[in-house]
Design a protein around this motif. Structure first.
Motif: not given
Length: 124
Positions: A62-68, A86-92, A115-124
């Protein structure tokens, strides 16, 4: 009787109009407003959602709530498991409206899976 010959009302496994698709014994027709294939009876669920629930590689039923379910090639009529993920609404939203968050996150697309949403590392 003549009508049954031409529109196949007696055969539920045959699409009666051009452009319709069958899946798991149900008929799906393209909805003009959205471009998606939706079930012509009952819940009016979208074909790509039903197909992903039955055929995904992760065994999720079943498609989890908050995913599309997302069409990888952006073609709403291309309903094959290899083109769905399948991806989160945020990722979509990142995929369709990259905007200000596109440099902070990357979406890793998994065909037929989650699918996964990955936070990119920030480089200063």
């Amino acid at each position: 009787m003549i009508g049954d010959i031409f529109n196949n009302n007696r055969r539920r496994d045959v699409c009666t109009r051009e452009g319709q698709q069958m899946y798991k014994g149900k008929k799906y027709a393209r909805e003009e407003a959205t471009g998606y294939f939706v079930c012509t009876s009952g819940s009016r669920r979208r074909l790509h959602d039903v197909l992903w629930e039955y055929e995904n590689i992760d065994g999720i039923k079943e498609i989890p709530e908050g995913c599309v379910v997302h069409h990888i090639d952006y073609d709403k009529t291309h309903n094959e498991i290899s083109n769905l993920t399948l991806i989160t609404v945020f990722g979509h939203n990142l995929i369709h409206n990259p905007g200000k968050n596109s440099d902070k996150y990357t979406v890793k697309i998994i065909p037929g899976g989650v699918s996964k949403v990955i936070s990119n590392p920030t480089f200063d």
